[in-house]
Write a protein that holds these residues in place. Structure first.
Motif, PDB file in Angstrom:
ATOM      1  N   VAL A 204      43.490  40.503  32.322  1.00  0.00           N
ATOM      2  CA  VAL A 204      42.337  39.858  32.957  1.00  0.00           C
ATOM      3  C   VAL A 204      42.835  38.830  33.973  1.00  0.00           C
ATOM      4  O   VAL A 204      43.764  38.066  33.705  1.00  0.00           O
ATOM      5  CB  VAL A 204      41.440  39.182  31.900  1.00  0.00           C
ATOM      6  CG1 VAL A 204      40.291  38.424  32.560  1.00  0.00           C
ATOM      7  CG2 VAL A 204      40.896  40.218  30.920  1.00  0.00           C
ATOM      8  N   GLY A 205      42.217  38.810  35.158  1.00  0.00           N
ATOM      9  CA  GLY A 205      42.652  37.937  36.244  1.00  0.00           C
ATOM     10  C   GLY A 205      42.094  36.533  36.152  1.00  0.00           C
ATOM     11  O   GLY A 205      41.319  36.103  37.020  1.00  0.00           O
ATOM     12  N   LEU A 206      42.504  35.800  35.118  1.00  0.00           N
ATOM     13  CA  LEU A 206      42.050  34.418  34.957  1.00  0.00           C
ATOM     14  C   LEU A 206      42.747  33.514  35.961  1.00  0.00           C
ATOM     15  O   LEU A 206      43.967  33.592  36.147  1.00  0.00           O
ATOM     16  CB  LEU A 206      42.329  33.938  33.535  1.00  0.00           C
ATOM     17  CG  LEU A 206      41.219  34.255  32.527  1.00  0.00           C
ATOM     18  CD1 LEU A 206      41.771  34.309  31.117  1.00  0.00           C
ATOM     19  CD2 LEU A 206      40.113  33.217  32.618  1.00  0.00           C
ATOM     20  N   LEU A 207      41.975  32.662  36.585  1.00  0.00           N
ATOM     21  CA  LEU A 207      42.494  31.763  37.615  1.00  0.00           C
ATOM     22  C   LEU A 207      42.906  30.432  36.999  1.00  0.00           C
ATOM     23  O   LEU A 207      42.221  29.894  36.135  1.00  0.00           O
ATOM     24  CB  LEU A 207      41.437  31.531  38.694  1.00  0.00           C
ATOM     25  CG  LEU A 207      40.896  32.797  39.395  1.00  0.00           C
ATOM     26  CD1 LEU A 207      39.846  32.411  40.425  1.00  0.00           C
ATOM     27  CD2 LEU A 207      42.039  33.574  40.042  1.00  0.00           C
ATOM     28  N   GLU A 208      44.002  29.899  37.490  1.00  0.00           N
ATOM     29  CA  GLU A 208      44.539  28.628  37.006  1.00  0.00           C
ATOM     30  C   GLU A 208      44.042  27.497  37.893  1.00  0.00           C
ATOM     31  O   GLU A 208      44.177  27.555  39.118  1.00  0.00           O
ATOM     32  CB  GLU A 208      46.064  28.671  37.039  1.00  0.00           C
ATOM     33  CG  GLU A 208      46.750  27.419  36.526  1.00  0.00           C
ATOM     34  CD  GLU A 208      46.669  27.295  35.016  1.00  0.00           C
ATOM     35  OE1 GLU A 208      46.459  26.158  34.542  1.00  0.00           O
ATOM     36  OE2 GLU A 208      46.817  28.316  34.325  1.00  0.00           O
ATOM     37  N   PRO A 209      43.436  26.441  37.318  1.00  0.00           N
ATOM     38  CA  PRO A 209      43.031  25.288  38.136  1.00  0.00           C
ATOM     39  C   PRO A 209      44.248  24.600  38.743  1.00  0.00           C
ATOM     40  O   PRO A 209      45.383  24.800  38.299  1.00  0.00           O
ATOM     41  CB  PRO A 209      42.316  24.369  37.146  1.00  0.00           C
ATOM     42  CG  PRO A 209      42.080  25.178  35.930  1.00  0.00           C
ATOM     43  CD  PRO A 209      43.102  26.264  35.907  1.00  0.00           C
ATOM     44  N   ALA A 210      43.989  23.772  39.728  1.00  0.00           N
ATOM     45  CA  ALA A 210      45.069  23.013  40.353  1.00  0.00           C
ATOM     46  C   ALA A 210      45.750  22.108  39.335  1.00  0.00           C
ATOM     47  O   ALA A 210      45.136  21.657  38.364  1.00  0.00           O
ATOM     48  CB  ALA A 210      44.515  22.184  41.503  1.00  0.00           C
ATOM     49  N   ALA A 211      47.029  21.855  39.562  1.00  0.00           N
ATOM     50  CA  ALA A 211      47.786  20.979  38.668  1.00  0.00           C
ATOM     51  C   ALA A 211      47.181  19.582  38.677  1.00  0.00           C
ATOM     52  O   ALA A 211      46.631  19.122  39.684  1.00  0.00           O
ATOM     53  CB  ALA A 211      49.245  20.932  39.097  1.00  0.00           C
ATOM     54  N   ALA A 225      35.201  24.126  42.069  1.00  0.00           N
ATOM     55  CA  ALA A 225      34.997  25.334  41.269  1.00  0.00           C
ATOM     56  C   ALA A 225      34.504  26.482  42.149  1.00  0.00           C
ATOM     57  O   ALA A 225      34.974  27.619  42.041  1.00  0.00           O
ATOM     58  CB  ALA A 225      33.995  25.058  40.152  1.00  0.00           C
ATOM     59  N   ALA A 226      33.578  26.191  43.042  1.00  0.00           N
ATOM     60  CA  ALA A 226      33.040  27.235  43.932  1.00  0.00           C
ATOM     61  C   ALA A 226      34.127  27.767  44.859  1.00  0.00           C
ATOM     62  O   ALA A 226      34.125  28.957  45.210  1.00  0.00           O
ATOM     63  CB  ALA A 226      31.873  26.675  44.732  1.00  0.00           C
ATOM     64  N   ALA A 227      35.068  26.895  45.252  1.00  0.00           N
ATOM     65  CA  ALA A 227      36.136  27.314  46.169  1.00  0.00           C
ATOM     66  C   ALA A 227      37.072  28.341  45.539  1.00  0.00           C
ATOM     67  O   ALA A 227      37.814  29.027  46.251  1.00  0.00           O
ATOM     68  CB  ALA A 227      36.927  26.092  46.629  1.00  0.00           C
ATOM     69  N   MET A 228      37.042  28.475  44.216  1.00  0.00           N
ATOM     70  CA  MET A 228      37.882  29.458  43.548  1.00  0.00           C
ATOM     71  C   MET A 228      37.307  30.878  43.673  1.00  0.00           C
ATOM     72  O   MET A 228      37.968  31.851  43.322  1.00  0.00           O
ATOM     73  CB  MET A 228      38.070  29.089  42.071  1.00  0.00           C
ATOM     74  CG  MET A 228      38.776  27.744  41.880  1.00  0.00           C
ATOM     75  SD  MET A 228      38.880  27.201  40.145  1.00  0.00           S
ATOM     76  CE  MET A 228      40.239  28.223  39.559  1.00  0.00           C
TER      77      MET A 228
END
Length: 294
Positions: A204-211, A225-228
């Motif tokens: 599954v292509g889960l996205l990682e938030p910024a550090a 969040a919308a920018a992801m």
């Protein structure tokens, strides 16, 4: 005359819970209670965490018949005497750090453990989902209950189905989050959650938030969040998370809602094969739909 056999279980704090015979009356943290229920064990009482209120959080309750089981309170409002009034033989809870009994004040946990054995299963970042599931299965087995083999086969099939659908040419972008309100959102760090790590392992292509700060969450505005650009949103449905209707004053959330498929996500779901089969199947169906051209 038959003699009772002493019962013991080595929990994930490294402590040995011991009773003169197999416990029958079990009080449990609600997530743990829902897991035991899936193994055929009915708790006599439940308690919540500092994030819960005076009533049980149905999202954490799985298939428990919450109207039929005493709810004893949550967090700092929970007094040890209230738990002990149910005359438990065993208290079952979870731990995130391998030390603290989650949902209980430290003083309450110490007083409780002086009167009744307490067994904790670790559910924190250091544990894989299958390992958490097997630890609960081991505890349930020690209590004389277990899941049928058919449930194991169903989980295998659900995992296979998820891997297959994630191996297609289109891999939807997935974000897991917990709404704090119209202005802020907690974005989950997939590596910190056993169920999200399991999804990643299946493709599954889960996205990682910024550090940044926050081991489990990255707290940002809805614009970030919308920018992801997620195609699928796994949205926290626990009672402490803001409801979607509260968020619609924010244009960025409205944009996410219009673009993405929003799925219920419970970071404290029951840790059983039955519950994980349902979760994997739901995600697989949604990934398949998201990857199908309109």
């Amino acid at each position: 005359m038959e003699q009772s056999t002493p019962w013991e279980f080595s929990d994930d704090r490294g402590r040995l819970a011991v009773a003169g015979e197999r416990p029958l009356r079990i009080v449990a943290y609600i997530q743990a209670g829902a897991t035991l229920w899936d193994h055929g064990i009915r708790p006599v009482g439940l308690f919540g965490s500092q994030h819960d209120g005076a009533a049980p959080d149905a999202a954490k309750g799985g298939e428990l018949p919450l109207a039929e089981i005493a709810y004893l309170g949550s967090g700092g409002a929970l007094h040890p005497d209230t738990l002990l009034e149910t005359e438990p033989d065993l208290v079952v809870a979870v731990t995130y750090d391998g030390e603290q009994v989650y949902g209980l004040e430290q003083k309450t946990a110490l007083e409780l453990e002086a009167h009744v054995p307490v067994a904790c299963v670790a559910v924190g970042p250091g544990r894989g989902l299958a390992e958490v599931r097997e630890r609960f299965a081991a505890l349930a087995g020690s209590l004389g209950q277990g899941e049928p083999m058919s449930v194991a086969r169903e989980l295998d099939a659900a995992e296979d189905g998820l891997r297959q659908v994630c191996g297609g040419p289109v891999r939807p972008r997935v974000v897991a989050l917990s709404p704090a309100g119209p202005d802020r959102v907690h974005l989950a760090r997939p590596g910190a959650w056993p169920d999200l790590r399991a999804l990643t392992e299946q493709g599954v292509g889960l996205l990682e938030p910024a550090a940044g700060s926050g081991a489990n969450w990255s707290t940002v505005g809805w614009a970030e969040a919308a920018a992801m650009d997620p195609d699928i949103v796994l949205m926290d449905v626990r009672v402490n998370a803001a409801r979607p209707e509260r968020l619609r004053t924010d244009a960025h959330w409205r944009a996410i809602e219009a673009r993405a498929r929003v799925l219920p996500w419970n970071p404290e779901a029951p840790c059983s094969r039955r519950a994980h089969t349902r979760f994997f199947t739901l995600v697989a169906d949604t990934v398949r739909e998201a990857g199908t051209p309109a």
